[in-house]
Write an enzyme that holds these catalytic residues in place. Structure first.
Site, PDB file in Angstrom:
ATOM      1  N   ASP A 103      45.382  58.711  75.283  1.00 14.03           N
ATOM      2  CA  ASP A 103      44.991  59.943  74.595  1.00 14.03           C
ATOM      3  C   ASP A 103      43.520  60.266  74.850  1.00 14.03           C
ATOM      4  OD1 ASP A 103      47.433  60.496  73.602  1.00 14.03           O
ATOM      5  OD2 ASP A 103      46.998  59.933  71.507  1.00 14.03           O
ATOM      6  N   ASP A 148      38.313  57.561  73.046  1.00 16.30           N
ATOM      7  CA  ASP A 148      38.968  56.245  73.009  1.00 16.30           C
ATOM      8  C   ASP A 148      39.331  55.772  74.414  1.00 16.30           C
ATOM      9  OD1 ASP A 148      38.812  56.060  70.310  1.00 16.30           O
ATOM     10  OD2 ASP A 148      40.846  56.819  69.924  1.00 16.30           O
ATOM     11  N   ASP A 192      41.961  54.816  75.654  1.00 19.42           N
ATOM     12  CA  ASP A 192      43.422  54.770  75.811  1.00 19.42           C
ATOM     13  C   ASP A 192      43.904  56.064  76.459  1.00 19.42           C
ATOM     14  OD1 ASP A 192      43.131  56.670  73.863  1.00 19.42           O
ATOM     15  OD2 ASP A 192      44.186  55.553  72.289  1.00 19.42           O
ATOM     16  N   GLU A 220      35.672  62.110  69.893  1.00 22.31           N
ATOM     17  CA  GLU A 220      37.061  62.397  69.566  1.00 22.31           C
ATOM     18  C   GLU A 220      37.377  61.955  68.135  1.00 22.31           C
ATOM     19  OE1 GLU A 220      39.489  59.893  71.918  1.00 22.31           O
ATOM     20  OE2 GLU A 220      41.346  60.401  70.892  1.00 22.31           O
TER      21      GLU A 220
END
Ligand code: 28G
Length: 626
Positions: free
Chosen positions: A495, A491, A493, A418
């Protein structure tokens, strides 16, 4: 005498023309032409039935090659015509282009594409005999190759009315060794019985005793039922009828769960294989009625095309007109412009009311047409994809890909990463011998929400497929896979979790084989780095962090990683990419199957279920992110 003779010569010349060029009148001198003779005679009986007089029609195939047609109409008039000095009957059988059709005013509609009628059959028959029951008498006349052997004479008394014709096709005209096919004649007579409700038609074969009786009070409604016999219909046959001025319009239609369209159109009982204005009117109205209904009831955001609304339909459009204009190569296309509007208006109005009055049926059919629209779109895109093949087949590798040097795919891995910054770290930190890195810019497309066209036009999708080398959809070839492990590295998180889901959705929908064959993994970057003195420790969950912190004692330095980009290349290698230390999560098909529902709900169009799912599973979703 002079006048009579002149008339006679003219008539005989006419019939001579038929014998010289029979193909022009009956299409040919083979089996079709032979059957055509029967149809021409039967047409006259049908006309007499449509005029409201004949109720029964009989066709008999005799052993000697003769055919008899009989009806219980008024009987062809036999009185001598003052101008022509002969009977109407003789004119019908000897005057080219004459027949039951020259007194159109008495007929609601006139039949006959060829309009050649009884005189043509007479001209092409070795022998023809006609019996007319009328005015209490049986009148009789005989013809040899179109020429009357004598004037009409009375041969008996009659207590009914009607016409009987027997003819023997001319062996000088028709090809040798051809005979009538019971099945062919029977099929056409059945069709005529469907197209002209109520008329009873009997076919009898004296050669082998076969016999069929056709009578359909439901007309074309029963025609559609007959054609859908082995199908699964969604609703009873829908029927519309309208009579206006010189035209009668009838439509019978029914949708079944199949994918084919069975569209039959007729003008004056003639199959218009090339369609024409009546069919255009029907299709226009059908499309508009369904689109209006689907819009009004919010059943589709797609426009339903003319083809979509025909999927699974069986329909008969039958019009009867006074002056049909036939066009096209085989004269199988109706040209009358006024018919389009007539059919359009009746179908639109009636179908609109039908849909409103039958919501259950309406919904079933509309849902089917919406499915058709989607499938058609998918098919179109798939074709487009094939054309795009070169683009997706990875002949050229994408520029963003940092490939590995190893040429044996079994030893190779690709990290789909990403963002460009994490991509940069991964490129530097990797083992470039066997690890490739493909950075994706931002979020990839939600394939559950996008049409195929959009998916295949998506840069990130194209890039991925090019890098993998397998192609996609029908072009997919697992043998071309360039990497044994495909690792999503995002990541830790919300997102990152979203991107991971989007990637999984895409692979699940478009490259499921890769999941099935255990090629898809998720990288687990650490959540924290714990540091005390010289000891550095990466931990991958909150629970692990708590445990380790306890073990290490007080004053531990805790660094939380928010993104892959926060790690330097060495750290990324150490924690997430190094095969000796990393933790990869294998995505299994069970996950994916389970995910199917979830993907559909989470990513799909239906807002309602999606909302409730997120609320219900909010905790788990969060845990997954952490
Ligand atoms: C059985 C084999 C084929 C037919 C009729 C009935 C009439 C008719 C046929 O009239 C001739 C010339 C102009 C009026 C019409 C009878 C009106 C009153 C008929 C047939 C008559 C055509 N009464 N039935 N032709 N016009 N059946 N079956 O051919 O003056 S032909």
């Amino acid at each position: 005498m002079e006048t009579y003779g002149a008339e006679k010569i003219q008539i005989l010349e006419g019939l001579e023309a038929v014998r010289k060029r029979p193909g022009m009148y009956i299409g040919g001198t083979g089996i079709d032409g032979l059957h055509h003779l029967v149809y021409e005679i039967v047409d006259n009986s049908i006309d007499e039935a449509l005029a409201g007089f004949a109720k029964n029609i009989g066709v008999t195939i005799h052993k000697d090659g003769r055919v008899t047609v009989i009806d219980d109409g008024r009987g062809i008039p036999v009185e001598v015509h003052p101008k022509y000095k002969k009977s109407a009957m003789e004119i019908v059988f000897t005057q080219l282009h004459a027949g039951g059709k020259f007194d159109q005013s008495t007929y609601k509609v006139s039949g006959g594409l060829h309009g050649v009628g009884a005189s043509v059959v007479n001209a092409l028959s070795e022998e023809m005999e006609v019996w007319v029951k009328r005015d209490g008498k049986v009148h009789y006349q005989k013809f040899l190759r179109g020429k009357p052997t004598e004037d009409v004479k009375v041969v008996g008394d009659a207590d009914a009315t009607g016409t009987k014709v027997t003819f023997l096709a001319d062996k000088q005209i028709f090809e040798n060794n051809i005979g009538y096919s019971f099945d062919t004649l029977s099929a056409r007579l059945r069709e005529l019985a469907f197209l002209n409700k109520g008329i009873k038609i009997i076919i009898d074969d004296e050669r082998d005793g076969k016999k069929h009786v056709f009578q359909y009070d439901g007309g074309i409604v029963q025609f559609v039922e007959y054609m859908n016999k082995n199908k699964t219909p969604f609703h009873p046959v829908i029927y519309f009828e309208k009579e206006k001025e010189d035209a009668v319009v009838e439509i019978a239609m029914q949708y079944n769960d199949g994918y084919n369209e069975n569209v039959f159109s007729f003008v004056n009982n003639i199959n218009t294989r090339e369609g024409g204005t009546h069919l255009t009117g029907f299709k226009t109205a059908l499309t508009r009625a369904f689109n209006d209904y689907a819009d009004k009831h919010k059943l589709s955001d797609e426009h339903l095309s003319g083809d979509d609304v025909l999927e699974g339909i069986t329909v008969v459009v039958s019009v009867k007109l006074k002056n049909p204009q036939f066009e096209g190569q085989t004269k199988g296309k109706l040209g009358n412009s006024e018919v389009k509007g007539l059919v359009d208006s009746v179908v639109f109005e009636r179908l609109k009311s039908y849909l409103e009055e039958n919501p259950k049926e309406a919904r079933a059919v509309v849902e089917k047409t919406v499915q058709a629209a989607k499938a058609r779109e998918a098919a179109r895109k798939a074709r487009e994809l094939t054309r795009r093949k070169g683009l997706l087949e990875g002949s050229a590798l994408p520029g963003k890909l940092a490939d590995c040097s190893e040429s044996d795919p079994k030893k190779c891995e690709i990290f789909i990463v990403e963002g460009d910054s994490a991509g940069g770290s991964a490129k530097q930190g990797r083992n470039r011998e066997f690890q490739a890195v493909l950075p994706l810019r931002g979020k990839i497309l939600n394939v559950e929400k996008a049409r195929l066209s959009k998916i295949f036009a998506n840069k990130e999708v194209i890039t991925m497929v090019q890098a993998l080398g397998t192609g996609i959809a029908q072009e997919f070839d697992e043998k071309k896979l360039r990497y044994d492990k495909i690792v999503f590295m995002t990541d830790a998180d919300v997102d990152g979790s979203h991107i991971r889901t989007l990637l999984l959705t895409f692979f699940y929908r478009y490259l499921p084989k890769l999941i099935e064959q255990k090629h898809i993994y998720i990288a687990q970057p650490p959540l924290y780095k714990l540091k005390k003195g010289k000891t550095e420790l990466y931990v991958y969950s909150d629970a692990e962090k708590d445990l380790r912190v306890k073990e290490m004692g007080d004053s531990v330095d805790i660094q939380r990683y928010k993104g892959l980009g926060e790690m330097n290349p060495d750290q990324l290698w150490e924690t997430t990419m190094d095969p000796d230390k990393r933790v990869l999560v294998l995505i299994t098909l069970e996950d994916a199957v389970q995910a199917d529902k979830i993907f559909t709900i989470l990513m799909g169009e239906e807002v309602g279920p999606r909302k409730s799912f997120i609320m219900k599973h909010a905790k788990e979703v969060q845990n997954l992110d952490v």
